[in-house]
Structures are given as structure tokens and as C-alpha cells.
Design a protein around this motif. Structure first.
Motif, PDB file in Angstrom:
ATOM      1  N   GLY A 177      40.394  30.602  56.626  1.00  0.00           N
ATOM      2  CA  GLY A 177      39.171  31.364  56.379  1.00  0.00           C
ATOM      3  C   GLY A 177      39.053  31.903  54.961  1.00  0.00           C
ATOM      4  N   TYR A 178      40.041  31.603  54.113  1.00  0.00           N
ATOM      5  CA  TYR A 178      40.010  32.072  52.725  1.00  0.00           C
ATOM      6  C   TYR A 178      40.167  30.884  51.778  1.00  0.00           C
ATOM      7  CZ  TYR A 178      40.667  36.818  54.504  1.00  0.00           C
ATOM      8  OH  TYR A 178      40.489  38.020  55.146  1.00  0.00           O
ATOM      9  N   ASP A 179      39.727  31.081  50.538  1.00  0.00           N
ATOM     10  CA  ASP A 179      40.024  30.143  49.459  1.00  0.00           C
ATOM     11  C   ASP A 179      40.826  30.897  48.405  1.00  0.00           C
ATOM     12  OD1 ASP A 179      38.624  28.081  50.720  1.00  0.00           O
ATOM     13  OD2 ASP A 179      36.726  28.725  49.833  1.00  0.00           O
ATOM     14  N   VAL A 180      41.450  30.146  47.506  1.00  0.00           N
ATOM     15  CA  VAL A 180      42.312  30.772  46.497  1.00  0.00           C
ATOM     16  C   VAL A 180      42.076  30.116  45.141  1.00  0.00           C
ATOM     17  CG1 VAL A 180      44.223  29.243  47.199  1.00  0.00           C
ATOM     18  CG2 VAL A 180      44.734  31.267  45.862  1.00  0.00           C
ATOM     19  N   ALA A 181      42.165  30.923  44.092  1.00  0.00           N
ATOM     20  CA  ALA A 181      42.073  30.376  42.738  1.00  0.00           C
ATOM     21  C   ALA A 181      43.079  31.117  41.865  1.00  0.00           C
ATOM     22  CB  ALA A 181      40.655  30.556  42.189  1.00  0.00           C
ATOM     23  N   ALA A 182      43.585  30.446  40.843  1.00  0.00           N
ATOM     24  CA  ALA A 182      44.527  31.104  39.930  1.00  0.00           C
ATOM     25  C   ALA A 182      44.374  30.501  38.546  1.00  0.00           C
ATOM     26  CB  ALA A 182      45.959  30.923  40.426  1.00  0.00           C
ATOM     27  N   PHE A 183      44.525  31.342  37.523  1.00  0.00           N
ATOM     28  CA  PHE A 183      44.551  30.808  36.154  1.00  0.00           C
ATOM     29  C   PHE A 183      45.399  31.723  35.280  1.00  0.00           C
ATOM     30  CE2 PHE A 183      41.908  33.417  33.274  1.00  0.00           C
ATOM     31  CZ  PHE A 183      41.345  34.304  34.183  1.00  0.00           C
ATOM     32  N   GLU A 184      45.717  31.186  34.120  1.00  0.00           N
ATOM     33  CA  GLU A 184      46.580  31.895  33.177  1.00  0.00           C
ATOM     34  C   GLU A 184      45.789  32.133  31.894  1.00  0.00           C
ATOM     35  OE1 GLU A 184      50.589  29.933  33.234  1.00  0.00           O
ATOM     36  OE2 GLU A 184      50.359  30.306  31.085  1.00  0.00           O
ATOM     37  N   ARG A 204      37.530  39.988  49.516  1.00  0.00           N
ATOM     38  CA  ARG A 204      38.090  39.342  48.321  1.00  0.00           C
ATOM     39  C   ARG A 204      39.096  40.240  47.621  1.00  0.00           C
ATOM     40  NH1 ARG A 204      32.815  40.572  47.598  1.00  0.00           N
ATOM     41  NH2 ARG A 204      32.261  41.979  45.894  1.00  0.00           N
ATOM     42  N   MET A 205      40.018  39.643  46.929  1.00  0.00           N
ATOM     43  CA  MET A 205      40.970  40.395  46.116  1.00  0.00           C
ATOM     44  C   MET A 205      41.159  39.687  44.789  1.00  0.00           C
ATOM     45  SD  MET A 205      43.969  38.606  45.690  1.00  0.00           S
ATOM     46  CE  MET A 205      45.280  39.764  45.383  1.00  0.00           C
ATOM     47  N   LEU A 206      41.653  40.439  43.835  1.00  0.00           N
ATOM     48  CA  LEU A 206      41.972  39.869  42.522  1.00  0.00           C
ATOM     49  C   LEU A 206      43.283  40.498  42.090  1.00  0.00           C
ATOM     50  CD1 LEU A 206      41.406  38.304  39.965  1.00  0.00           C
ATOM     51  CD2 LEU A 206      39.562  39.842  39.425  1.00  0.00           C
ATOM     52  N   GLY A 207      44.260  39.666  41.759  1.00  0.00           N
ATOM     53  CA  GLY A 207      45.576  40.160  41.363  1.00  0.00           C
ATOM     54  C   GLY A 207      45.859  39.819  39.911  1.00  0.00           C
ATOM     55  N   ARG A 208      46.656  40.662  39.269  1.00  0.00           N
ATOM     56  CA  ARG A 208      47.050  40.398  37.868  1.00  0.00           C
ATOM     57  C   ARG A 208      48.552  40.575  37.734  1.00  0.00           C
ATOM     58  NH1 ARG A 208      47.831  44.059  33.795  1.00  0.00           N
ATOM     59  NH2 ARG A 208      46.224  45.632  34.129  1.00  0.00           N
ATOM     60  N   ASP A 213      55.628  35.700  26.885  1.00  0.00           N
ATOM     61  CA  ASP A 213      54.920  34.960  25.826  1.00  0.00           C
ATOM     62  C   ASP A 213      53.432  35.316  25.782  1.00  0.00           C
ATOM     63  OD1 ASP A 213      57.339  33.650  25.378  1.00  0.00           O
ATOM     64  OD2 ASP A 213      56.865  32.174  26.931  1.00  0.00           O
ATOM     65  N   ASP A 214      53.137  36.577  26.014  1.00  0.00           N
ATOM     66  CA  ASP A 214      51.762  37.087  25.910  1.00  0.00           C
ATOM     67  C   ASP A 214      50.795  36.414  26.891  1.00  0.00           C
ATOM     68  OD1 ASP A 214      50.031  38.913  24.888  1.00  0.00           O
ATOM     69  OD2 ASP A 214      49.478  37.743  23.125  1.00  0.00           O
ATOM     70  N   ARG A 215      51.335  35.951  28.029  1.00  0.00           N
ATOM     71  CA  ARG A 215      50.472  35.312  29.032  1.00  0.00           C
ATOM     72  C   ARG A 215      50.269  36.264  30.209  1.00  0.00           C
ATOM     73  NH1 ARG A 215      53.479  30.896  31.215  1.00  0.00           N
ATOM     74  NH2 ARG A 215      55.253  32.202  30.673  1.00  0.00           N
TER      75      ARG A 215
END
Ligand SMILES: Cc1cc2nc3c(=O)[nH]c(=O)nc-3n(C[C@H](O)[C@H](O)[C@H](O)COP(=O)(O)OP(=O)(O)OC[C@H]3O[C@@H](n4cnc5c(N)ncnc54)[C@H](O)[C@@H]3O)c2cc1C
Length: 402
Positions: A177-184, A204-208, A213-215
Motif C-alpha cells: 500500500g506504499y511506494d518508496v523513493a530515495a536520492f542522494e 507520507r514520511m520524509l527521512g534525512r 563526503d558532504d552527501r
């Protein structure tokens, strides 16, 4: 019974290649991507997977590549902490054997462990499989046709091996029932070393998570709204921007960083549930066989465990591959089933669907501050409830088998 083609060089594939080589088989890895994937999301890694990594001589590198989280913090739209807990609880429950690292780093380290000893083919994939009485004839998309004694699909949630042998993914996929996305992103501010920050709105949630290396890594998990995921990276970015643009915290700033991102991981949160993990001379391991989803938090370890058990059973069966495949399934099936059920239960807590659910989840997390509660709740899921056979497989030194 010596040659084994393994489709997929993620986590399960290289781990299986390693243990098969140790057991004197001749594995060949074929990976669809032109090179090992880099970046992507981070995984928490502990338990039996961690123990197996130790047996492969990888602990030093894994801990150097990884992070030791100090805190999990839930923030409100102003960035103020509303709940959270000290991550030392994970360390305590696992006697310090817990690390957070990029999936791509674990994959690379496992792959490097087989380098020079296992034939690896990149930028190709299985196009067709034809099982004969004494072998499997494999047609590749690019390379010439070849024969192998066995073929193992370690090609993940969207396994082509599974589709070719067992039928379309829709027959085995349980969407949670959920989708997921991630980026750097590079150069993102603020940075909070070793703290996982999480912001939630209903559904919805958003994680950090701050990387070296400054990423910085960002993770979105959100309720599915439609059948088809947007197909292109641009359409996916636009979809996320629409969904999060009116949210508080750092959402606008994160969406601005997303616009510049070169690559974006985007998928459904799904499990794979099959009656059997093998047919004839062809079997599946890791996510291809039984994806538990990110909500189980242990898919990589399970991929490594399944690879080890499959290799061990093949080594013990002295050519009786059907027996090995049966035993492999029998040993792991109920353990995996429990992990899948746990992930299904956890889905609502990760990204609650309503404001009330969100508040309730935050209250529960807040209560983790009470002495012993976090240990009780997290401890139940963190300890592996399975013992796997030893098999007596030797470790491979970097060069020769010892
Ligand atoms: C956002 C997120 C967070 C997660 N967090 C955790 C966590 O905290 N802890 C944890 O343990 N697990 C976590 N997981 C799960 C974990 O990443 C997976 O369970 C694990 O990667 C499974 O390994 P695998 O080798 O089976 O599949 P994959 O890692 O998906 O590897 C499959 C490989 O096969 C290749 N491939 C695909 N198709 C083909 C083809 N046709 N031919 C050849 N090669 C092909 C792919 O390129 C890839 O290299 C998370 C997953 C997600 C998405």
C-alpha cells in the motif's frame, strides 16, 4: 553438478557466488547493469547477516564504510523534535554488532570478495531458459548461449528469472500500500551526523540521513495512489514535488535538491510470496524468492542468509539438487513468513495514514524513553529466531581457497 549461473549481483548474488566457490562449485554471475549500482538508500545491518559477513572477513570494511547511528528523531513542521530515541538501544541489543550502511557499499564489498575467482558478466541478462534433463540452456540477451548445471535467480523484487520460470510478478506480489523513493544530494545543509531525522504527514514520511563526503540521503515513503508508478525520472520527481510541496520542515529545500538529482530510486513497497522457490534446476534467492520489503528492515541479511543456506545445502546434497532446494526452503520458509507478517504490521507505524495515527505513533515512540520499553518492543524483532546449519564451508582468502 558444478556450474551455476547466478542472475543478479546485488546482495544475494555475490554472497551465493562466494559460498558456492568455497564449496568448490563454479559460479558465474550475470548482472543487467553495466556496473555495480552506486549510492541509493541506506540499510540497517545486524544479526545473522552480520555474522555471515564476519565469516567472509568483511566486518572491518563494513564498519569503516558504515555509520553508527546515535539517534532516531521525529520532527514537526518547524523542525522541533516531537519524539525519538537514542539508537544505542540497537547496539545494546546486538552487543555492538549493528551498523547502518549504503546498500551499494554492502553489495560492492560482497562482490569484491569474489573478484578474480568468479566469472562476472555485466550489462547482460538472461533472455530465455530451456531446462534439459542434464542441464539448463541459457540464452543471454547479448552474449552467446551457454549451458549450466543450475540457474539461480538473485535478481531482486522484479526478478526476470522468476518471471521466466514461474510466471508474471503480479501472481506473487503483495503490495503493502506504499511506494518508496530515495536520492542522494551533495552540499545539503543542515547536516546532523549519525542522526536519522524523520518528518511525517498523514500517509507520507520524509527521512534525512547525513552521509560522509558532504552527501545527504533522503527517503520518501508514501501511500500509493494509483496502479502504475510514474515511468520516467522526471515524472517521478514531479510526482514527489506535488505530493510534498505544501509540507513543512525542510520539504521545499529537499524538493529543490531533488530537482538537481541525477538518479532517483523509486519503487513500490511490495513483498513476494511464492508456494515454492525452485522448479527443476532453477531456484530463487533473496528478494527474488521472498522479498520482505524495506519495512522488515532485514532484507539484505535475509538475502545473505538464504544464499548461505542454499550453497550449504547444495554442497551437502552431493549433486542431489532437488533435495538441496527442498531443504533450503524447509529451513527458511517459516522464518521468512514471520518477517513478512511483521513488515505488514509495521507499515502503518512507518507512515501512519491519519493525523490521529501519526500522533499515536509519536506517543509510542516518545514512550521509548521509559526505562525498558524500547528494549522490550525493539528486542522482540531484532533478535534472530532461527539457527542456521554450519555446513563447514571454508572461507575464501582474497586469491585462493583456504
Ligand atoms: C528503501 C529501502 C530500505 C531498505 N532498508 C533495509 C534495511 O534497513 N535493512 C536491510 O537488511 N534491508 C533493507 N532493505 C531491503 C534490501 O535492500 C533488499 O532486501 C536486498 O537488497 C535484497 O538483496 P537481493 O540481492 O535479493 O536483491 P537486490 O539487492 O535488489 O539485487 C538484485 C540485483 O539483480 C540485478 N538484476 C535485476 N534484474 C536483473 C536481470 N534481469 N538480469 C541480471 N541482473 C538483474 C539488479 O541490478 C541488482 O544488482 C531496504 C530496501 C529498500 C528499498
Amino acid at each position: 553438478m558444478r556450474t551455476v549461473l547466478i542472475s543478479g549481483a546485488g546482495i544475494a548474488g555475490p554472497a551465493l557466488a562466494y559460498w558456492l566457490k568455497a564449496a568448490d562449485f563454479e559460479p558465474t554471475l550475470v548482472e543487467r547493469a553495466p556496473a555495480l549500482r552506486q549510492g541509493g538508500y541506506v540499510i540497517d545491518f545486524w544479526g545473522l547477516g552480520y555474522d555471515l559477513a564476519e565469516r567472509m572477513g568483511l566486518l572491518g570494511e563494513i564498519n569503516r564504510a558504515g555509520y553508527h547511528m546515535r539517534e532516531m528523531r521525529i520532527v514537526d513542521r518547524a523542525g522541533q523534535s516531537v519524539a525519538g530515541f537514542g539508537a544505542e538501544i540497537f547496539s545494546e541489543l546486538t552487543a555492538g554488532r549493528y551498523v547502518t550502511l549504503q546498500r551499494s557499499d554492502l553489495s560492492r564489498l560482497l562482490f569484491e570478495r569474489t573478484r578474480g575467482q568468479v566469472e562476472s558478466i555485466f550489462d547482460d541478462t538472461i533472455a530465455a531458459l530451456d531446462e534439459q534433463t542434464n542441464c539448463v540452456r541459457v540464452q543471454f540477451e547479448r552474449g552467446r548461449g551457454r549451458q549450466f548445471d543450475l540457474v539461480i535467480g538473485a535478481d531482486g523484487l522484479h526478478s526476470r528469472t522468476r518471471a521466466l520460470v514461474f510466471g508474471p510478478q503480479s501472481r506473487f506480489e503483495k503490495h503493502l500500500g506504499y511506494d518508496v523513493a530515495a536520492f542522494e544530494a551533495r552540499g545539503y545543509r543542515p547536516r546532523d551526523e549519525d542522526i536519522y531525522l524523520m518528518y511525517g504527514r498523514p500517509g507520507r514520511m520524509l527521512g534525512r540521513f547525513t552521509l560522509r563526503d558532504d552527501r545527504t540521503l533522503f527517503l520518501f515513503v508514501f501511500l500509493s495512489t494509483r496502479e502504475e508508478l510514474p515511468a520516467t525520472t522526471d515524472a517521478r520527481k514531479a510526482f514527489l514535488a506535488d505530493l510534498y510541496r505544501h509540507d513543512g520542515w525542510e520539504c521545499c529545500q529537499i524538493l529543490a535538491a531533488l530537482e538537481q538529482a541525477e538518479s532517483l530510486y523509486f519503487d513500490s513497497v511490495s513483498q513476494i510470496r511464492m508456494q515454492h522457490w525452485s522448479r527443476g534446476r532453477i531456484a530463487l534467492v533473496g528478494d527474488a524468492a521472498f522479498c520482505v520489503s524495506l519495512l522488515a528492515g532485514q532484507g539484505s541479511a535475509l538475502a545473505m542468509i538464504s544464499a548461505y543456506v542454499l550453497a550449504g545445502e547444495l554442497a551437502s546434497a552431493h549433486g542431489q539438487y532437488q533435495l538441496a532446494f527442498r531443504r533450503y526452503e524447509t529451513l527458511l520458509r517459516s522464518y521468512i513468513k514471520a518477517k513478512q507478517r511483521g513488515a505488514e504490521r509495521f507499515a502503518g507505524a512507518f507512515a501512519p495514514k491519519t493525523e490521529f495515527g501519526l500522533r499515536f505513533r509519536n506517543l509510542v515512540v516518545k514512550a521509548f524513553a521509559l526505562p525498558g520499553l524500547a528494549r522490550l518492543v525493539i528486542g522482540r524483532d531484532i533478535v534472530d529466531s532461527i539457527q542456521i546449519p554450519q555446513y563447514g564451508l571454508p572461507s575464501i582468502s582474497r586469491g585462493t581457497i583456504v
